[in-house]
Design an enzyme around this catalytic site. Structure first.
Site, PDB file in Angstrom:
ATOM      1  CB  CYS A  81     -10.236  -4.831  -5.181  1.00 55.29           C
ATOM      2  SG  CYS A  81      -8.761  -3.772  -5.193  1.00 55.29           S
ATOM      3  CB  CYS A 188      -6.669  -3.241 -12.648  1.00 49.64           C
ATOM      4  SG  CYS A 188      -7.616  -1.970 -11.768  1.00 49.64           S
TER       5      CYS A 188
END
Length: 292
Positions: A81, A188
């Site tokens: 992440c 992302c």
């Protein structure tokens, strides 16, 4: 080894942490690069999305997800992440290293900007324009024309496998991407699950995700005592004549396994994951609970 943890039987075991389906791209690359490895996916559906949370809260939740994997004795932990890597990577490394190497995730701005052509960075609204992303642009794309594109709703749509919402969010982001852009950085990890959809609206643009590089780095960080692929390139694992294939006879013959943790509790791969190639690749793998 933690009490009651399943034996490795000579296998490498990677743990991957994210609030949601962002674990899938790196897990898919690890599965392809090192087919015999076991995977432990630790997600946080009770706390997602992490982006709007405070830095301390993100660090706490990422650390809790990482600690939940410890009964499975991971050899390497991947923080899959971008946001959590900014807020929590140092915390996880402080808690887990040197016993467990921790690999973070950085947007692929450097390779995207290497040719000097215009670049767009697709990212969450929280990341777009942030000091973190601005610093990466200065560090890796100095002198390159860079456009930051916020993609509100795209990560949420991907998490829900809402195809209409994905289409709308991708179209909106594409409309904000300058026509002259030659590369798009997917800032992302969830966005990599929609690569085909993005390519369909930006067919002449190179897409740069981070999952392949993160998986390669995770393999480089594996303990030297465990035999594995000769290299982390696409042909490294199982390629004819490679160290991986030459050692195949000595490896366990059983199916490699997967375990899923949802906010610290043993669970199943979310149904939405099966909408994506990475989820389908992993769907048939299971690892018994440490308590079993």
């Amino acid at each position: 080894m933690a009490r009651g943890a399943p034996a490795k039987v000579g296998r490498m075991r990677f743990a991957l942490v994210d609030s949601g389906l962002g674990v899938l791209p790196a897990a898919m690359h690890l599965r392809r690069l090192w087919p015999d490895a076991e995977l432990v996916l630790s997600m946080d559906p009770e706390g997602m999305p992490w982006g709007p949370r405070t830095p301390d809260d993100i660090a706490d939740r990422a650390l809790a997800c990482a600690q939940a994997t410890l009964p499975w004795n991971p050899d390497v932990l991947v923080l899959a992440c971008n946001t959590a890597s900014v807020r929590a990577l140092d915390v996880l490394r402080g808690e887990l290293e040197p016993d467990i190497p921790v690999v973070g995730t950085v947007p692929a701005i450097k390779p995207a900007a290497a040719g000097g052509e215009p670049v767009a960075i697709w990212a969450t609204a929280a990341t777009t324009g942030s000091p973190y992303q601005q610093n990466l642009i200065r560090q890796f794309a100095d002198g390159v024309r860079v456009t930051e594109v916020a993609c509100p709703g795209l990560a949420d749509a991907i998490e829900a496998a809402d195809q209409e919402a994905i289409t709308a969010a991708v179209a909106a982001a594409a409309s904000l991407t300058p026509p002259g852009a030659r590369a798009v950085v997917l800032g992302c990890t969830q966005y990599e699950l929609a690569m085909d959809r993005i390519r369909s609206v930006l067919p002449r643009v190179r897409l740069h995700g981070s999952a392949a590089a993160v998986a390669a780095q995770a393999i480089r960080r594996t303990p030297s005592r465990l035999a594995g692929p000769a290299d982390a390139g696409p042909a490294g694992a199982g390629a004819p004549g490679s160290a991986a294939s030459r050692g195949a006879a000595a490896r366990p013959a059983s199916q490699p396994e997967l375990h899923v943790l949802l906010s610290g509790k043993t669970g199943e791969l979310p149904a939405a994951a099966l909408s994506y190639a990475g989820g389908r690749l992993l769907a048939g793998l299971r690892l018994p609970s440490p308590a079993a």
